[in-house]
Design a protein around this motif. Sequence first.
Motif, PDB file in Angstrom:
ATOM      1  N   MET A   1       0.831  -1.209   0.000  1.00 55.99           N
ATOM      2  CA  MET A   1       0.000   0.000   0.000  1.00 55.99           C
ATOM      3  C   MET A   1       0.864   1.258   0.000  1.00 55.99           C
ATOM      4  SD  MET A   1      -3.037  -1.010  -0.321  1.00 55.99           S
ATOM      5  CE  MET A   1      -4.392  -0.091   0.318  1.00 55.99           C
ATOM      6  N   VAL A   2       1.917   1.245   0.793  1.00 53.32           N
ATOM      7  CA  VAL A   2       2.833   2.392   0.836  1.00 53.32           C
ATOM      8  C   VAL A   2       3.530   2.539  -0.507  1.00 53.32           C
ATOM      9  CG1 VAL A   2       4.913   3.318   1.922  1.00 53.32           C
ATOM     10  CG2 VAL A   2       3.139   2.232   3.325  1.00 53.32           C
ATOM     11  N   LEU A   3       3.991   1.432  -1.051  1.00 56.94           N
ATOM     12  CA  LEU A   3       4.670   1.445  -2.344  1.00 56.94           C
ATOM     13  C   LEU A   3       3.750   1.992  -3.429  1.00 56.94           C
ATOM     14  CD1 LEU A   3       7.318   0.613  -3.731  1.00 56.94           C
ATOM     15  CD2 LEU A   3       6.278  -1.602  -4.161  1.00 56.94           C
ATOM     16  N   MET A   4       2.509   1.526  -3.456  1.00 58.11           N
ATOM     17  CA  MET A   4       1.557   2.006  -4.466  1.00 58.11           C
ATOM     18  C   MET A   4       1.281   3.492  -4.288  1.00 58.11           C
ATOM     19  SD  MET A   4      -1.118  -1.144  -4.752  1.00 58.11           S
ATOM     20  CE  MET A   4      -1.032  -2.155  -6.212  1.00 58.11           C
ATOM     21  N   GLY A   5       1.182   3.938  -3.044  1.00 53.63           N
ATOM     22  CA  GLY A   5       0.988   5.368  -2.787  1.00 53.63           C
ATOM     23  C   GLY A   5       2.174   6.188  -3.257  1.00 53.63           C
ATOM     24  N   ASN A   6       3.377   5.674  -3.012  1.00 52.45           N
ATOM     25  CA  ASN A   6       4.581   6.363  -3.484  1.00 52.45           C
ATOM     26  C   ASN A   6       4.579   6.489  -5.002  1.00 52.45           C
ATOM     27  OD1 ASN A   6       5.551   6.659  -0.886  1.00 52.45           O
ATOM     28  ND2 ASN A   6       6.987   4.956  -1.016  1.00 52.45           N
ATOM     29  N   PHE A   7       4.188   5.421  -5.679  1.00 54.06           N
ATOM     30  CA  PHE A   7       4.179   5.445  -7.135  1.00 54.06           C
ATOM     31  C   PHE A   7       3.098   6.378  -7.669  1.00 54.06           C
ATOM     32  CE2 PHE A   7       6.579   1.372  -8.442  1.00 54.06           C
ATOM     33  CZ  PHE A   7       7.629   1.739  -7.634  1.00 54.06           C
ATOM     34  N   ALA A   8       1.959   6.407  -7.009  1.00 49.40           N
ATOM     35  CA  ALA A   8       0.895   7.331  -7.427  1.00 49.40           C
ATOM     36  C   ALA A   8       1.382   8.772  -7.297  1.00 49.40           C
ATOM     37  CB  ALA A   8      -0.361   7.105  -6.600  1.00 49.40           C
ATOM     38  N   GLY A   9       2.164   9.041  -6.271  1.00 49.53           N
ATOM     39  CA  GLY A   9       2.718  10.380  -6.084  1.00 49.53           C
ATOM     40  C   GLY A   9       3.756  10.762  -7.127  1.00 49.53           C
ATOM     41  N   GLU A  10       4.288   9.793  -7.827  1.00 46.87           N
ATOM     42  CA  GLU A  10       5.307  10.032  -8.848  1.00 46.87           C
ATOM     43  C   GLU A  10       4.722  10.135 -10.251  1.00 46.87           C
ATOM     44  OE1 GLU A  10       8.559  10.491  -8.509  1.00 46.87           O
ATOM     45  OE2 GLU A  10       8.599  10.144  -6.354  1.00 46.87           O
ATOM     46  N   VAL A  11       3.409  10.005 -10.384  1.00 45.17           N
ATOM     47  CA  VAL A  11       2.794   9.867 -11.706  1.00 45.17           C
ATOM     48  C   VAL A  11       3.101  11.040 -12.641  1.00 45.17           C
ATOM     49  CG1 VAL A  11       0.512  10.841 -11.185  1.00 45.17           C
ATOM     50  CG2 VAL A  11       0.738   9.010 -12.874  1.00 45.17           C
ATOM     51  N   ILE A  12       3.243  12.234 -12.110  1.00 49.02           N
ATOM     52  CA  ILE A  12       3.532  13.393 -12.960  1.00 49.02           C
ATOM     53  C   ILE A  12       4.970  13.341 -13.478  1.00 49.02           C
ATOM     54  CG2 ILE A  12       3.822  15.914 -12.961  1.00 49.02           C
ATOM     55  CD1 ILE A  12       1.425  16.016 -11.034  1.00 49.02           C
ATOM     56  N   HIS A  13       5.901  12.942 -12.616  1.00 49.68           N
ATOM     57  CA  HIS A  13       7.320  12.965 -12.986  1.00 49.68           C
ATOM     58  C   HIS A  13       7.799  11.683 -13.662  1.00 49.68           C
ATOM     59  CE1 HIS A  13       7.628  16.647 -10.731  1.00 49.68           C
ATOM     60  NE2 HIS A  13       7.091  16.038  -9.688  1.00 49.68           N
ATOM     61  N   THR A  14       7.266  10.545 -13.215  1.00 52.32           N
ATOM     62  CA  THR A  14       7.715   9.256 -13.748  1.00 52.32           C
ATOM     63  C   THR A  14       6.495   8.363 -13.951  1.00 52.32           C
ATOM     64  OG1 THR A  14       9.659   9.561 -12.329  1.00 52.32           O
ATOM     65  CG2 THR A  14       9.479   7.463 -13.458  1.00 52.32           C
ATOM     66  N   PRO A  15       5.710   8.642 -14.983  1.00 52.66           N
ATOM     67  CA  PRO A  15       4.479   7.866 -15.197  1.00 52.66           C
ATOM     68  C   PRO A  15       4.735   6.384 -15.478  1.00 52.66           C
ATOM     69  CG  PRO A  15       4.894   9.335 -17.057  1.00 52.66           C
ATOM     70  CD  PRO A  15       5.902   9.677 -16.003  1.00 52.66           C
ATOM     71  N   GLU A  16       5.943   6.050 -15.883  1.00 52.54           N
ATOM     72  CA  GLU A  16       6.278   4.649 -16.158  1.00 52.54           C
ATOM     73  C   GLU A  16       6.104   3.770 -14.919  1.00 52.54           C
ATOM     74  OE1 GLU A  16       9.488   7.145 -18.367  1.00 52.54           O
ATOM     75  OE2 GLU A  16       8.310   7.270 -16.532  1.00 52.54           O
ATOM     76  N   LEU A  17       6.337   4.345 -13.736  1.00 51.45           N
ATOM     77  CA  LEU A  17       6.213   3.567 -12.507  1.00 51.45           C
ATOM     78  C   LEU A  17       4.777   3.095 -12.302  1.00 51.45           C
ATOM     79  CD1 LEU A  17       8.387   5.734 -10.096  1.00 51.45           C
ATOM     80  CD2 LEU A  17       8.982   3.525 -11.093  1.00 51.45           C
ATOM     81  N   LEU A  18       3.830   3.997 -12.499  1.00 54.34           N
ATOM     82  CA  LEU A  18       2.426   3.625 -12.324  1.00 54.34           C
ATOM     83  C   LEU A  18       2.014   2.600 -13.375  1.00 54.34           C
ATOM     84  CD1 LEU A  18      -0.077   4.012 -10.624  1.00 54.34           C
ATOM     85  CD2 LEU A  18      -0.713   5.929 -12.100  1.00 54.34           C
ATOM     86  N   GLU A  19       2.519   2.741 -14.580  1.00 55.64           N
ATOM     87  CA  GLU A  19       2.194   1.772 -15.628  1.00 55.64           C
ATOM     88  C   GLU A  19       2.743   0.387 -15.278  1.00 55.64           C
ATOM     89  OE1 GLU A  19       0.415  -0.081 -18.476  1.00 55.64           O
ATOM     90  OE2 GLU A  19      -0.002   1.995 -17.929  1.00 55.64           O
ATOM     91  N   MET A  20       3.953   0.328 -14.712  1.00 56.79           N
ATOM     92  CA  MET A  20       4.517  -0.949 -14.266  1.00 56.79           C
ATOM     93  C   MET A  20       3.621  -1.575 -13.203  1.00 56.79           C
ATOM     94  SD  MET A  20       8.573  -0.419 -13.773  1.00 56.79           S
ATOM     95  CE  MET A  20       9.243   1.055 -14.498  1.00 56.79           C
ATOM     96  N   LEU A  21       3.184  -0.737 -12.276  1.00 56.04           N
ATOM     97  CA  LEU A  21       2.313  -1.219 -11.207  1.00 56.04           C
ATOM     98  C   LEU A  21       0.990  -1.724 -11.760  1.00 56.04           C
ATOM     99  CD1 LEU A  21       3.023  -1.198  -8.232  1.00 56.04           C
ATOM    100  CD2 LEU A  21       1.691   0.887  -7.994  1.00 56.04           C
TER     101      LEU A  21
END
Length: 193
Positions: free
Chosen positions: A104-124
């Motif tokens: 849950m923390v990891l997913m929240g961190n990635f959601a917070g990065e969506v503007i700068h590194t959208p690839e992370l959310l796509e990986m998730l």
Amino acid sequence: MTAGGRPRNPALDEAIILATRARLVRDGYSRMTLGDIAADAGVSRPTLYRRWDTKLELVADALDYGFRKQRDQYDIDIASLDPREAFTEAVRRLDPAYFNPDAMVLMGNFAGEVIHTPELLEMLRQHAVEPRVTLLEDVLAQLQQRGAVSEGIDAHTIATMCFGSYFGAFYRGESREDIPDSVVAVLWPVIAA
């Protein structure tokens, strides 16, 4: 063998991967540094850079490491389960923390990065979200074939709602332990044939 001719040490690779996973939870993608990861893993920076050219490549491999370990646990053999039990078990496995308590923390961190590194959310999405919701959709389809679930249900929306219930509980500070039984108690009377 790598380009330099020396074989890679799998133990070092795993130490780096595990250090990366821990830093992703603790610091998030933007704040973690390759230097911190190297120190946590007990390796030099050159050792790390020989294996990964960028932080994003390292994170992709660290995520894939976890996803590979979880992949086999996505399947449910529902043949021996009562239909309601099968649905409950599928809802239980939707829980991001079912496989990884830090998810849950990891997913929240990635959601917070969506503007700068959208690839992370796509990986998730590709490796952690879609396999889970697809599992529930597949269980619902199997239950429809058995005649236990109504044909006219919207499996996609049901799976999305069930997945979202874990985030709702997380943000409300509630336990996730009772979610499968509570969600099924509400939905089963509506979807059962």
